[in-house]
Every structure is written in structure tokens, then in C-alpha cells.
Design a protein around this motif. Structure first.
Motif, PDB file in Angstrom:
ATOM      1  N   ASP A  31       0.802  -1.214   0.000  1.00 37.81           N
ATOM      2  CA  ASP A  31       0.000   0.000   0.000  1.00 37.81           C
ATOM      3  C   ASP A  31       0.839   1.271   0.000  1.00 37.81           C
ATOM      4  N   GLU A  32       2.156   1.099  -0.059  1.00 32.96           N
ATOM      5  CA  GLU A  32       2.982   2.303  -0.153  1.00 32.96           C
ATOM      6  C   GLU A  32       2.708   3.040  -1.455  1.00 32.96           C
ATOM      7  N   GLY A  33       2.480   2.267  -2.520  1.00 30.73           N
ATOM      8  CA  GLY A  33       2.159   2.899  -3.799  1.00 30.73           C
ATOM      9  C   GLY A  33       0.830   3.614  -3.756  1.00 30.73           C
ATOM     10  N   GLY A  34      -0.154   3.029  -3.021  1.00 33.14           N
ATOM     11  CA  GLY A  34      -1.447   3.691  -2.883  1.00 33.14           C
ATOM     12  C   GLY A  34      -1.344   4.989  -2.121  1.00 33.14           C
ATOM     13  N   GLU A  35      -0.478   4.999  -1.098  1.00 34.17           N
ATOM     14  CA  GLU A  35      -0.288   6.229  -0.330  1.00 34.17           C
ATOM     15  C   GLU A  35       0.355   7.309  -1.202  1.00 34.17           C
ATOM     16  N   ILE A  36       1.369   6.937  -1.954  1.00 34.41           N
ATOM     17  CA  ILE A  36       2.040   7.902  -2.841  1.00 34.41           C
ATOM     18  C   ILE A  36       1.057   8.430  -3.883  1.00 34.41           C
ATOM     19  N   LYS A  37       0.213   7.532  -4.419  1.00 35.64           N
ATOM     20  CA  LYS A  37      -0.782   7.944  -5.415  1.00 35.64           C
ATOM     21  C   LYS A  37      -1.769   8.940  -4.817  1.00 35.64           C
ATOM     22  N   ALA A  38      -2.190   8.677  -3.583  1.00 41.13           N
ATOM     23  CA  ALA A  38      -3.131   9.585  -2.924  1.00 41.13           C
ATOM     24  C   ALA A  38      -2.497  10.949  -2.683  1.00 41.13           C
ATOM     25  N   LEU A  39      -1.213  10.948  -2.303  1.00 39.42           N
ATOM     26  CA  LEU A  39      -0.525  12.216  -2.062  1.00 39.42           C
ATOM     27  C   LEU A  39      -0.346  13.009  -3.349  1.00 39.42           C
ATOM     28  N   ILE A  40      -0.142  12.306  -4.447  1.00 38.11           N
ATOM     29  CA  ILE A  40       0.010  12.999  -5.733  1.00 38.11           C
ATOM     30  C   ILE A  40      -1.336  13.553  -6.196  1.00 38.11           C
ATOM     31  N   GLN A  41      -2.394  12.740  -6.035  1.00 39.19           N
ATOM     32  CA  GLN A  41      -3.708  13.141  -6.529  1.00 39.19           C
ATOM     33  C   GLN A  41      -4.307  14.301  -5.742  1.00 39.19           C
ATOM     34  N   ILE A  42      -3.887  14.486  -4.515  1.00 37.39           N
ATOM     35  CA  ILE A  42      -4.454  15.575  -3.718  1.00 37.39           C
ATOM     36  C   ILE A  42      -3.973  16.937  -4.211  1.00 37.39           C
ATOM     37  N   HIS A  43      -2.883  16.947  -4.962  1.00 38.50           N
ATOM     38  CA  HIS A  43      -2.351  18.200  -5.499  1.00 38.50           C
ATOM     39  C   HIS A  43      -2.925  18.477  -6.889  1.00 38.50           C
ATOM     40  N   THR A  44      -2.969  19.740  -7.227  1.00 41.80           N
ATOM     41  CA  THR A  44      -3.458  20.113  -8.560  1.00 41.80           C
ATOM     42  C   THR A  44      -2.455  19.731  -9.648  1.00 41.80           C
ATOM     43  N   ARG A  45      -1.186  19.563  -9.270  1.00 39.83           N
ATOM     44  CA  ARG A  45      -0.156  19.096 -10.200  1.00 39.83           C
ATOM     45  C   ARG A  45       0.879  18.296  -9.403  1.00 39.83           C
ATOM     46  N   ARG A  46       1.653  17.507 -10.094  1.00 35.86           N
ATOM     47  CA  ARG A  46       2.663  16.684  -9.426  1.00 35.86           C
ATOM     48  C   ARG A  46       3.795  17.578  -8.901  1.00 35.86           C
ATOM     49  N   PRO A  47       4.226  17.371  -7.647  1.00 33.14           N
ATOM     50  CA  PRO A  47       5.324  18.182  -7.091  1.00 33.14           C
ATOM     51  C   PRO A  47       6.603  18.027  -7.917  1.00 33.14           C
ATOM     52  N   ASP A  48       7.263  19.159  -8.184  1.00 35.90           N
ATOM     53  CA  ASP A  48       8.468  19.153  -9.016  1.00 35.90           C
ATOM     54  C   ASP A  48       9.686  18.672  -8.212  1.00 35.90           C
ATOM     55  N   LYS A  49      10.499  17.839  -8.843  1.00 28.03           N
ATOM     56  CA  LYS A  49      11.814  17.440  -8.332  1.00 28.03           C
ATOM     57  C   LYS A  49      11.753  16.803  -6.940  1.00 28.03           C
ATOM     58  N   LEU A  50      10.641  16.175  -6.645  1.00 33.63           N
ATOM     59  CA  LEU A  50      10.504  15.541  -5.334  1.00 33.63           C
ATOM     60  C   LEU A  50      10.048  14.099  -5.501  1.00 33.63           C
ATOM     61  N   ASN A  51      10.689  13.223  -4.757  1.00 30.70           N
ATOM     62  CA  ASN A  51      10.318  11.819  -4.748  1.00 30.70           C
ATOM     63  C   ASN A  51       9.551  11.544  -3.451  1.00 30.70           C
ATOM     64  N   LEU A  52       8.244  11.357  -3.554  1.00 33.94           N
ATOM     65  CA  LEU A  52       7.419  11.203  -2.366  1.00 33.94           C
ATOM     66  C   LEU A  52       7.639   9.870  -1.658  1.00 33.94           C
ATOM     67  N   GLN A  53       8.437   8.962  -2.291  1.00 34.26           N
ATOM     68  CA  GLN A  53       8.809   7.739  -1.576  1.00 34.26           C
ATOM     69  C   GLN A  53       9.967   7.987  -0.616  1.00 34.26           C
ATOM     70  N   ASP A  54      10.642   9.133  -0.815  1.00 32.44           N
ATOM     71  CA  ASP A  54      11.757   9.494   0.048  1.00 32.44           C
ATOM     72  C   ASP A  54      11.235  10.313   1.233  1.00 32.44           C
ATOM     73  N   LYS A  55      11.572   9.897   2.422  1.00 32.31           N
ATOM     74  CA  LYS A  55      11.067  10.540   3.626  1.00 32.31           C
ATOM     75  C   LYS A  55      11.501  11.999   3.719  1.00 32.31           C
TER      76      LYS A  55
END
Length: 678
Positions: free
Chosen positions: A389-413
Motif C-alpha cells: 500500500d505504499e504505492g497507494g499512499e504515494i498515489k493519494a498524495l500525488i492526486q491531492i495536489h493540482t499538479r505533481r510536485p516538481d523534483k521531489l520523490n514522495l517515496q523518500d522521507k
């Protein structure tokens, strides 16, 4: 706003005085009462001050109008200079009075909940006030002239109606107050049908005052009275919604329901009443009020999500999107308030409050997102197993934004912490802007609870930022995208259900409304009917009142002067306008050798007179089939003697949209087989 002594009760025990405390005084009388005008509460004191200001504003407006007329009419330069000086004083006084009234109308504190829980205050709407009206003489004159009745016999009905109108000026801030307004609104339908003829004016003037400016408006049209009452129905719902304790789910749900009903009342008013004489009932103002109510519903929905006990990743993400949604809808409200017609009309405190909420809830959206990024992990906060479910969490964090965060890897703490820090920076900026706008407005500065809410949210974001900030953090500052707004519960605008409050026509003794209305004209005749060897020689149909459907040529009824299409309204002096068919038949069968004294009426309208002159009833048998068909279609569309009303049940109404019975088209030339001849 009520001009004379409008006093409204505050919450608590004061409102218990209002509802259903009077004894039942008969079927024509309402048991609902307004608030006790002697109760001195915060809300009543506010209304008293508002009423006095309205009187002063009205006086200054009359002075200004007179001075302007004198200035235009005078040719003397010295007089003009004196009048111009006086006008400047009047305008100055008028401006001061309007500013004082605006400050009163901006008073939101007294409408808020008395709970100790801290919530963002809601924007309620004050009621429109009206003058007391004495309708006794106009209604008596109409009863005497149109209905040919002894008007003194209806003094009780007139008194009951005027008491109901007086009571609706001071509705309690609860469901009983709403029922009182609904009852009066429904009675206005009957009053319209009974007394407001298209051919004459009653001479009754309805005085109502703008809910925000106090500017008076006067109309003779009953539609203005209806629209003003409907406006107060919506305004009272805003006060009911504002007083709810939104620290509980029940309170939040009650507030949602109240604001949805307020939006429905304003929307219904906007769609069904046009050319309003006062600005608060104009199309743009009502559209703005609908948007404001919808925004407050959305705010309650956001609070409902935050009240959930199990705070986890999913709940926080939903709260962030709900907060962003609230910010968006308040932005739309601000646009509606900024249209040219309203920008100088809407109180500055309202505009400031909407701006504060726009920034406050946008800041909350960023704050909740930052909490998810910095504190929540899928395994411990609502997401099952780590890897799956780590992928589901990352997907949810990306979808909550109007665009994908630049130059950031949301799998990295560390990247998640940097993005959370960026969201907190945005939240703090928005909180500070909300506090600045709050400090600019004098009325908002007086609202301690709002100051407390904004300061607490600001401090919370600062503390969170301080917790995650690291002294040796020399990484490039991340840019946080905006939050995608979304709601799980869209507002459901509820239009008023007038049938929910059933009423009895106060003037029902005048007779069935389908016949005895201001739009019908009739001739009343007296006939003496004596039974012959072949019976009375007439056929009856229907009831309330019974219709003479056919008359036997040469029979007793014909000799007495009865005609088909007559309605029997009295037998031997006994009123039978509401009598059932069997009762009238029984009375006629009891005819003795002395005969019966009948009172009958024949409807007379322009359409019937024209039709009778062109096509007498005796010639109808010779008409062609197409002519008879066209005649029946004509009869259905006119209020002629060919129409009658079949009533079943009581005389309860549900406002202007409910009809009292079904109308059938009758052809008196052809009697049905098997119909009894008396």
C-alpha cells in the motif's frame, strides 16, 4: 425590518414562550404565536435599535425628497442656496444613520451558538421588518360589496388574520417560528383568492424595510407581502443554522439542514418573484445569498469530517480537500458580492468575513496536507501492509495536489518532509493574511471567538513548522502545489415545502373557494319552490355547493325561476354552501305544501355573458360536433358557470401552488342516464 416595536427573542428559554402555547380557539384560529414582545433579550434589543434607526432613516428620506422638490421648483437663488445647505445636512445625517444601521446588521455575535466550543462564526441574516396594518375596513368593505354579506359577522375572522400577521413579525428562532411564517404564507394564498380582485384595489399598502439598509418599500401588490415573508423564512433559517452547536455531529447536521433550507427559500424567491422593489430581494442579491448559504453548508461539511474520531491518513487527506473546497466556494461568494449592484450594498463586515474564511480554509488545506506528509505513514495511519500500500499512499498524495510536485520523490522521507514544510509555509502566509483582514474590519475585531480561532490555527502551523525545521537544512526550498478541492457531500438545496404546514382558510365561511372568490362574479336570487305532482322538476349534481344540473321545462323549478347552472346556497334560510349532496337532497325532499325558500346564485363573468349572447343554451343542441368540442375546450379555460368544483376532505391549503379540488367541464344540455330527477 419591523418599524414600530419589532422585538425578537434570543435563544434559550425566551423562545419557549413562542410555540404552541395558546389554547385552541376554533378551526379558524391559529394556535401559533410570536415571541413575547416584552421579553428583553439581546436579539430584541438589537431589533428595537434597528426599528428606531429605520424610523429616523425614513424621516430623513422624506425630508430629502421634500427639499429636492423645493430646490427644483424654486426660481429664487437665495431659497436654492438655503435648500442646498439643508440638503447637505440631511445627506450627512442619512449617511451616519445608514452606517450605524450597517453596524447593527453586521452584528453576528448574538446569532451564534452559546456553546463554549470554539467555531468559526457563521453569517446570519436579519429579518425584514414591516409595519402593522389594520385591514378591518378594507376587508369589511369588500365582503359587503362583493359577497353581499353582513361584514360585521366576519369581524372575528379579520381579527384572527391580523393577529396571525402580528405574530409572524416576531417569529421564534426555532421550528415553531418557521411554522408560524409558513402558516401565514399559506394563508396569504387564501387571502389573495378571496379579496384581491383583478378589477379593483383594496387600498391596503404593505410596508417592508430592506433587511440590510432599512430603506422602506411600499407596494399594494400582495406578491410583495408573499415575497417578503418568504425572504424571512430563509433569513430565519440562517439564524437557526448559526446558533447550532457545531462541536457535535448532530449540531453540524442540523446546521447543514438549516443552511440548505435557507438556500432553497432564497432560490425559490429568486425564481418565482421578479421586479422586487427592495434591493435585498433583487436577483443579484438573492443569487449572492444562495451562494453564501451553499458556502456555509460546505463549511459545515468540512467541520463534520474534522469531527471524526479516528484521525488517519485518509481522513486528513479528505479534510484537506474539503477545506480547499470551502475556500473555493467562498471565493465564488466574494465574486457575487463584488458585482456593481452589490459592492456598495453588502456590509463590509460580510465581505471581510468571506475574505477571512477564504484564506483561513485554504491555510487549513495546506496544514492538513503537511501533517499527512510529515507525520502519517500508510502502515500506521489507515493503510494496510507497508509494501503493497505504499504505492497507494504515494498515489493519494500525488492526486491531492493540482499538479505533481516538481523534483521531489514522495517515496523518500526527506522529500516528503521538504514538501510538508513548503505546505506549512503556504499555510502560515494564508493564516497571516486572514489575521490581517480580520484586523482591518472593526466589526470582526469585536468578535473574540473569531480572533481565537484564527490565532489558534496560526500558532498551530507555526509550531508544526518549528518542529520539522532543521538548522542544518540547506536544501533548495520546495514549492508546494495547490490542493485539489473535492467534497464527499455536495449541498442539497431544499426548496420550501409549504404543504408541510396545513392550514384552514380563515375565511372559509364565505363559501367554497372555487366559487366564492374575488375573481368570480355572481347574481344572487331568491326563489320559492313548491312541490307539484311530478316533483320539483330539477336535477342536482355535486356538493359544496350543490349545482342545479338540469331543470324540467314547465316544472315547478322552472316556474320558480331556477335555471341550470344555478348553485343552491341556502334552503329555508339555512346556509348550505358547504353542504353535501345528500343533505341538500334531504332538505328538498322535506318540502311541504308551503314550499321551500331557496337562495341561489348564478355566476356572471364577461366570458359567460359574451358566450350566452352568441350561443344561447337552447341552441346548443343544433351545434355541430366540432362546435360543441370547441365549446367544451372554451369552458375548461374560463371561470364560467360551466365549471364547478368537487371538494373532498377539508379546506386545508398549501400555499399558492395547491388547488382546492378538481374542476370538471359539464354539459348541461345532456343529462346522464340514471341521474335522479327531484
Amino acid at each position: 425590518m419591523i418599524m414600530d416595536e419589532l422585538i425578537m427573542s434570543d435563544s434559550g428559554s425566551d423562545e419557549d414562550i413562542a410555540a404552541l402555547t395558546a389554547e385552541d380557539r376554533g378551526s379558524t384560529e391559529s394556535v401559533r404565536k410570536g415571541c413575547d414582545p416584552l421579553v428583553s433579550t439581546q436579539r430584541s434589543k438589537l431589533q428595537q435599535r434597528r426599528a428606531k434607526l429605520n424610523q429616523q432613516i425614513n424621516r430623513e428620506l422624506r425630508l430629502r425628497s421634500g427639499a429636492e422638490n423645493l430646490y427644483r421648483a424654486s426660481s429664487n437663488q437665495k431659497v436654492k442656496e438655503t435648500v442646498a445647505l439643508e440638503l447637505s445636512f440631511v445627506n450627512s445625517n442619512l449617511q451616519l444613520l445608514k452606517e450605524e444601521l450597517e453596524e447593527l446588521n453586521s452584528s453576528m455575535n448574538i446569532y451564534q451558538t452559546e456553546s463554549e466550543t470554539v467555531n468559526v462564526p457563521m453569517i446570519p441574516l436579519g429579518l425584514k421588518e414591516t409595519k402593522e396594518i389594520d385591514m378591518t375596513v378594507p376587508l369589511q368593505d369588500f365582503i359587503r360589496e362583493h359577497y353581499s354579506e353582513d361584514a360585521s359577522l366576519y369581524l372575528n375572522e379579520i381579527r384572527v388574520f391580523m393577529e396571525l400577521r402580528q405574530a409572524m413579525r416576531t417569529p421564534s428562532r426555532n421550528e415553531a417560528g418557521q411554522e408560524l411564517l409558513m402558516e401565514y404564507y399559506n394563508q396569504l394564498y387564501f387571502l389573495d383568492q378571496r379579496f384581491f380582485s383583478p378589477h379593483r384595489s383594496l387600498g391596503i399598502h404593505f410596508h417592508w424595510y430592506d433587511s440590510l439598509t432599512g430603506v422602506p418599500s411600499v407596494q399594494r401588490a400582495l406578491a410583495f407581502e408573499k415575497g417578503s415573508v418568504l425572504f424571512n423564512i430563509g433569513a430565519l433559517y440562517t439564524q437557526i443554522g448559526a446558533r447550532q452547536d457545531r462541536s457535535t455531529l448532530t449540531g453540524v447536521q442540523n446546521a447543514i439542514d438549516a443552511f440548505q433550507r435557507a438556500a432553497g427559500a432564497f432560490l425559490y424567491l429568486q425564481e418565482n418573484f421578479s421586479h422586487a422593489p427592495s434591493l435585498d430581494m433583487s436577483g443579484p442579491a438573492l443569487s449572492m445569498l444562495v451562494r453564501l448559504m451553499v458556502a456555509q453548508v460546505q463549511e459545515c461539511v468540512c467541520e463534520k469530517v474534522i469531527l471524526m474520531q479516528d484521525i488517519n491518513l485518509n481522513v486528513l487527506l479528505q479534510a484537506a480537500q474539503e477545506a480547499a473546497r470551502v475556500s473555493d466556494v467562498y471565493s465564488l461568494v466574494l465574486q457575487a458580492m463584488s458585482v456593481p449592484l452589490l459592492k456598495d450594498y453588502v456590509p463590509f463586515s460580510w465581505i471581510s468575513m468571506v475574505q477571512v474564511k477564504t484564506h483561513h480554509f485554504r491555510a487549513l488545506a495546506h496544514y492538513y496536507t503537511a501533517v499527512v506528509l510529515c507525520d502519517c505513514s500508510g502502515a500506521s495511519q489507515g493503510m494496510p501492509d507497508e509494501d503493497d500500500d505504499e504505492g497507494g499512499e504515494i498515489k493519494a498524495l500525488i492526486q491531492i495536489h493540482t499538479r505533481r510536485p516538481d523534483k521531489l520523490n514522495l517515496q523518500d522521507k526527506e522529500d516528503k518532509r521538504r514538501l510538508g514544510k513548503a505546505h506549512l509555509r503556504k499555510a502560515i502566509i494564508r493564516h497571516e493574511e486572514a489575521l490581517r483582514l480580520h484586523g482591518v474590519c472593526k466589526m470582526l475585531r469585536k468578535m473574540d471567538i473569531l480572533q481565537e480561532v484564527l490565532s489558534h490555527a496560526h500558532t498551530r502551523s507555526l509550531e508544526k513548522y518549528s518542529d520539522i525545521d532543521q538548522e542544518d537544512d540547506f536544501c533548495e526550498v520546495a514549492e508546494a502545489p495547490e490542493i485539489q478541492s473535492h467534497t464527499q457531500q455536495k449541498p442539497d438545496i431544499k426548496t420550501p415545502d409549504f404543504s408541510a404546514v396545513r392550514v384552514t382558510d380563515i375565511f372559509h365561511r364565505l363559501g367554497p373557494l372555487s366559487l366564492f372568490s374575488a375573481r368570480n362574479r355572481w347574481v344572487r336570487r331568491h326563489a320559492c319552490l313548491v312541490r307539484g305532482e311530478a316533483g320539483l322538476g330539477l336535477t342536482l349534481r355535486g356538493d359544496s355547493p350543490v349545482l342545479v344540473a338540469g331543470v324540467l321545462p314547465g316544472g315547478c323549478a322552472a316556474e320558480a325561476g331556477l335555471r341550470e347552472g344555478d348553485y343552491i346556497v341556502a334552503v329555508n334560510g339555512a346556509d348550505c354552501r358547504w353542504a353535501e349532496h345528500a343533505e341538500v337532497v334531504h332538505a328538498l325532499k322535506s318540502c311541504t305544501e308551503r314550499g321551500l325558500e331557496l337562495d341561489v346564485i348564478t355566476l356572471q363573468t364577461h366570458e359567460v355573458e359574451k358566450r350566452t349572447s352568441l350561443s344561447p343554451a337552447g341552441d346548443r343542441e343544433s351545434q355541430s360536433g366540432s362546435e360543441r368540442k370547441a365549446g367544451r375546450e372554451y369552458e375548461r379555460g374560463s371561470s364560467s358557470i360551466w365549471n364547478w368544483s368537487w371538494r373532498s376532505g377539508g379546506s386545508s391549503g398549501s400555499g399558492g401552488s395547491k388547488r382546492l379540488g378538481n374542476t370538471f367541464s359539464l354539459s348541461f344540455g345532456n343529462l346522464r342516464e340514471g341521474e335522479p330527477m327531484y
